[in-house]
Design an enzyme around this catalytic site. Sequence first.
Site, PDB file in Angstrom:
ATOM      1  N   GLY A 148       0.723  -0.951  -0.200  1.00 37.27           N
ATOM      2  CA  GLY A 148      -0.082   0.100   0.026  1.00 37.27           C
ATOM      3  C   GLY A 148       0.742   1.262   0.101  1.00 37.27           C
ATOM      4  O   GLY A 148       0.332   2.368  -0.499  1.00 37.27           O
ATOM      5  N   MET A 155      -0.454   9.474   4.690  1.00 39.40           N
ATOM      6  CA  MET A 155      -1.278   9.913   5.814  1.00 39.40           C
ATOM      7  C   MET A 155      -0.626   9.263   6.913  1.00 39.40           C
ATOM      8  O   MET A 155      -1.099   8.080   7.003  1.00 39.40           O
ATOM      9  CB  MET A 155      -2.460  10.450   5.625  1.00 39.40           C
ATOM     10  CG  MET A 155      -2.649  11.815   4.939  1.00 39.40           C
ATOM     11  SD  MET A 155      -4.590  12.080   4.644  1.00 39.40           S
ATOM     12  CE  MET A 155      -4.865  10.912   3.374  1.00 39.40           C
ATOM     13  N   GLU A 392     -10.456  14.134   6.462  1.00 36.15           N
ATOM     14  CA  GLU A 392      -9.283  14.788   6.010  1.00 36.15           C
ATOM     15  C   GLU A 392      -9.726  15.671   4.852  1.00 36.15           C
ATOM     16  O   GLU A 392     -10.561  15.638   4.158  1.00 36.15           O
ATOM     17  CB  GLU A 392      -8.407  13.672   5.669  1.00 36.15           C
ATOM     18  CG  GLU A 392      -7.422  13.312   6.283  1.00 36.15           C
ATOM     19  CD  GLU A 392      -7.192  11.564   6.489  1.00 36.15           C
ATOM     20  OE1 GLU A 392      -7.922  11.059   5.688  1.00 36.15           O
ATOM     21  OE2 GLU A 392      -6.780  11.435   7.494  1.00 36.15           O
ATOM     22  N   HIS A 477      -8.933   1.453   3.325  1.00 29.71           N
ATOM     23  CA  HIS A 477      -8.486   1.099   4.517  1.00 29.71           C
ATOM     24  C   HIS A 477      -9.061  -0.434   5.002  1.00 29.71           C
ATOM     25  O   HIS A 477      -9.818  -0.339   6.100  1.00 29.71           O
ATOM     26  CB  HIS A 477      -8.761   2.041   5.552  1.00 29.71           C
ATOM     27  CG  HIS A 477      -7.957   3.506   5.103  1.00 29.71           C
ATOM     28  ND1 HIS A 477      -8.441   4.595   6.161  1.00 29.71           N
ATOM     29  CD2 HIS A 477      -7.229   3.793   4.479  1.00 29.71           C
ATOM     30  CE1 HIS A 477      -7.943   5.882   5.658  1.00 29.71           C
ATOM     31  NE2 HIS A 477      -6.890   5.353   4.615  1.00 29.71           N
ATOM     32  N   ASN A 515      -6.285   6.982   9.798  1.00 26.09           N
ATOM     33  CA  ASN A 515      -5.519   6.281   8.947  1.00 26.09           C
ATOM     34  C   ASN A 515      -4.598   5.262   9.301  1.00 26.09           C
ATOM     35  O   ASN A 515      -3.993   5.379  10.524  1.00 26.09           O
ATOM     36  CB  ASN A 515      -4.836   7.011   7.575  1.00 26.09           C
ATOM     37  CG  ASN A 515      -5.521   8.468   7.548  1.00 26.09           C
ATOM     38  OD1 ASN A 515      -5.817   9.438   8.538  1.00 26.09           O
ATOM     39  ND2 ASN A 515      -5.899   8.834   6.495  1.00 26.09           N
TER      40      ASN A 515
HETATM   41  P1  FAE Z   1      -0.368  -4.129   2.172  1.00 26.88           P
HETATM   42  O1  FAE Z   1       0.463  -3.031   2.411  1.00 26.88           O
HETATM   43  O2  FAE Z   1      -1.747  -4.026   1.375  1.00 26.88           O
HETATM   44  O3  FAE Z   1       0.444  -5.240   1.634  1.00 26.88           O
HETATM   45  C1  FAE Z   1       0.150  -6.504   1.331  1.00 26.88           C
HETATM   46  C2  FAE Z   1       0.841  -6.895   0.118  1.00 26.88           C
HETATM   47  O4  FAE Z   1       0.633  -8.422   0.028  1.00 26.88           O
HETATM   48  C3  FAE Z   1       0.678  -6.317  -1.111  1.00 26.88           C
HETATM   49  O5  FAE Z   1       1.797  -5.814  -1.827  1.00 26.88           O
HETATM   50  C4  FAE Z   1      -0.123  -7.325  -2.093  1.00 26.88           C
HETATM   51  O6  FAE Z   1       0.514  -7.351  -3.348  1.00 26.88           O
HETATM   52  C5  FAE Z   1       0.616  -8.638  -1.350  1.00 26.88           C
HETATM   53  N1  FAE Z   1      -0.064  -9.951  -1.564  1.00 26.88           N
HETATM   54  C6  FAE Z   1      -1.378 -10.146  -1.504  1.00 26.88           C
HETATM   55  N2  FAE Z   1      -1.814 -11.476  -1.338  1.00 26.88           N
HETATM   56  C7  FAE Z   1      -0.643 -11.990  -1.809  1.00 26.88           C
HETATM   57  C8  FAE Z   1      -0.274 -13.306  -2.156  1.00 26.88           C
HETATM   58  N3  FAE Z   1      -1.259 -14.391  -2.046  1.00 26.88           N
HETATM   59  N4  FAE Z   1       1.076 -13.650  -2.721  1.00 26.88           N
HETATM   60  C9  FAE Z   1       1.917 -12.556  -2.528  1.00 26.88           C
HETATM   61  N5  FAE Z   1       1.752 -11.474  -2.149  1.00 26.88           N
HETATM   62  C10 FAE Z   1       0.506 -10.930  -1.826  1.00 26.88           C
HETATM   63  O7  FAE Z   1      -0.797  -4.946   3.878  1.00 26.88           O
HETATM   64  N6  FAE Z   1      -3.226   4.557   4.995  1.00 26.88           N
HETATM   65  C11 FAE Z   1      -2.792   5.324   5.890  1.00 26.88           C
HETATM   66  O8  FAE Z   1      -2.552   5.198   6.911  1.00 26.88           O
HETATM   67  N7  FAE Z   1      -2.615   6.712   5.148  1.00 26.88           N
HETATM   68  C12 FAE Z   1      -2.833   7.077   4.035  1.00 26.88           C
HETATM   69  O9  FAE Z   1      -2.896   8.263   3.608  1.00 26.88           O
HETATM   70  C13 FAE Z   1      -3.569   6.178   3.101  1.00 26.88           C
HETATM   71  N8  FAE Z   1      -4.069   6.267   1.787  1.00 26.88           N
HETATM   72  C14 FAE Z   1      -4.212   5.285   0.991  1.00 26.88           C
HETATM   73  C15 FAE Z   1      -4.439   5.513  -0.336  1.00 26.88           C
HETATM   74  C16 FAE Z   1      -4.980   4.237  -1.133  1.00 26.88           C
HETATM   75  C17 FAE Z   1      -5.308   4.466  -2.461  1.00 26.88           C
HETATM   76  C18 FAE Z   1      -4.773   3.045  -0.482  1.00 26.88           C
HETATM   77  C19 FAE Z   1      -5.124   1.882  -1.597  1.00 26.88           C
HETATM   78  C20 FAE Z   1      -4.576   2.853   0.785  1.00 26.88           C
HETATM   79  C21 FAE Z   1      -4.379   3.822   1.416  1.00 26.88           C
HETATM   80  N9  FAE Z   1      -3.948   3.602   2.914  1.00 26.88           N
HETATM   81  C22 FAE Z   1      -3.428   4.590   3.694  1.00 26.88           C
HETATM   82  C23 FAE Z   1      -3.975   2.378   3.509  1.00 26.88           C
HETATM   83  C24 FAE Z   1      -2.843   1.542   3.780  1.00 26.88           C
HETATM   84  O10 FAE Z   1      -1.996   1.629   2.524  1.00 26.88           O
HETATM   85  C25 FAE Z   1      -2.962   0.140   4.114  1.00 26.88           C
HETATM   86  O11 FAE Z   1      -3.650   0.186   5.396  1.00 26.88           O
HETATM   87  C26 FAE Z   1      -1.753  -0.510   4.310  1.00 26.88           C
HETATM   88  O12 FAE Z   1      -1.103  -0.599   3.014  1.00 26.88           O
HETATM   89  C27 FAE Z   1      -2.154  -1.800   4.564  1.00 26.88           C
HETATM   90  O13 FAE Z   1      -0.689  -2.594   5.086  1.00 26.88           O
HETATM   91  P2  FAE Z   1      -0.556  -4.070   5.190  1.00 26.88           P
HETATM   92  O14 FAE Z   1       0.947  -4.528   5.879  1.00 26.88           O
HETATM   93  O15 FAE Z   1      -1.767  -4.768   5.913  1.00 26.88           O
END
Ligand code: FAE
Length: 536
Positions: A148, A155, A392, A477, A515
Amino acid sequence: MDDTGPGRLSRRGFLAGTGSLLGLAALAGPARAGAATGIPDGARVEALVIGTGYGGSVAALRLAEAGVSVHLVEMGMAWDTPGPDGKIFCSTLAPDHRSYWLRTRTKAPLNYFLGFPIDRDIPRHTGVLDAEEFGGITVYQGRGVGGGSLVNGGMAVTPRRENFAAVLPSVNADEMYAVYYPRANAGLGVGTVDPAWFDATPWYQYARVGRKHAQRAGFPFVFVPDVYDWDYMKREAAGTVPKSALAGEILYGNNHGKKSLQRTYLARAAATGRVSISALHRVTSVTPAAAGGYEVSIDRLDTSGAVVAVKTVVARRVFFAAGSVGTSKLLVRLKATGALRGLSDEVGRGWGDNGNVMCGRANHLWDPTGRQQSTIPCAGIDNWASGGAFAEVAPLPTGIETYASFYLSITANPHRARFTWNAAAGRVELDWQTAWKQPSIDMAKTIFDRINSREGTIYRTDLFGAYKIWGDHLTYHPLGGVVLNRATDNHGRLPGYPGLYVIDGSLIPGNATVNPLVTITALAERNIERIIATDL
Ligand code: FAE
């Protein structure tokens, strides 16, 4: 592929220092040939981490620092190679094949403008943003090395201490606020906009209008920290460096300025020499191996999403860090299909959308929000205590004056959904219902009805459809699904399966009150410290 029998595996021994294999090619650039094929079929690894987002990156760094060899498996691309235009990522205003994960048409969160749809056709490709559709909600997620952090707004908000106990009552808040939140904020490189620059720059006129309206309606207005490099943004404004936040980049990646995980945790993990990554590799199964450890099945993908190789490796320990949706989907399927039959019945439960809902307000002609808008939000309206909403002030960087104020609200939505296995369809489903957003709308209205009434303004009705006020169809989120101290123990261990851990947003029960990225990172720091101290 047929050399994965136990005898073959035991002769190979665990891969020591697999960093030499790919050398974190995503970050450093070398060893591209290795990067193309990734982890060898039949490999044995000490620790395998599924996913390279916040949870996975923290796990990789801390395990490697403790002397453990780590292999990260990431289904998305490495995002280390510029395209023909010299850029790694495409701009939000000109989405191309790099924008979306395996779609032939964009699915922009804000998909209408002046009442007209703005989505467009794109070539199908393993792009950086996934808009994953379930029955009642579209869940946006990052795909690629960095998870992500590649696509988010950066943020980086530490929740108010008084709200934390309600979120994770089994976690010692004293420790979180004394040790792990500070550690996470330092590791992520969190900073806050220079207030004097904020007051002067045309790039935050939209946020100053948001501040004026919030304060005139009597709401507390707060600066929101971010991982974007604020000094870099100042130089963008001065015209001395290539623009990113000031050039409309955010949703499909920032080419400059953002301290994504590739530049923070993952770079430090690479520097240990004990960490390697297989990008475009998707984990499909994890099951106990006859000779100990876990057998992990992995599909290698090409950039069209086709499976070009199937591999089986054995890992002594496996960390599920595939994000709330990815980890929940994997574990629900593995329990239902017998690969990890003994998982808790809590697996799949407690999923929430962090109460996300969006809206716009139409300002008067004497209140322009500016043609120039930084994509990085830096301010918010805190009405959590009395109205259940934290909003926000978001940009609407269209390049033209819109007279619109735009907001993403995080609300105390009480609904929780469940992931279940649909055997007939062969997929995991989520029972979230669109109508469950109504409490979020009601909470957001505690802010915006009052502002509209004070300012004599109205809601925009042209941003999410023809005459539709609320962006209530999505979340950025996703949280929960494998909740801490319910589906796992109090540190993310999966009971009954020694050596299996969950370490991502799926541990947080549906809402973080702000966030979530800092809380996910801080919780991962807490859990991995305990796991290293007691399990290794
Ligand atoms: P994440 O970052 O989603 O990482 C999981 C990874 O696992 C990904 O790279 C996937 O491709 C990979 N994956 C999934 N399944 C498999 C599999 N079977 N085999 C191999 N790889 C796999 O998880 N949060 C904030 O606090 N502030 C912000 O400003 C904010 N803005 C956002 C804007 C957008 C557009 C988005 C989409 C999210 C935003 N978020 C924000 C949320 C935040 O990025 C999200 O909560 C975290 O990235 C989640 O972290 P995790 O480590 O749980």
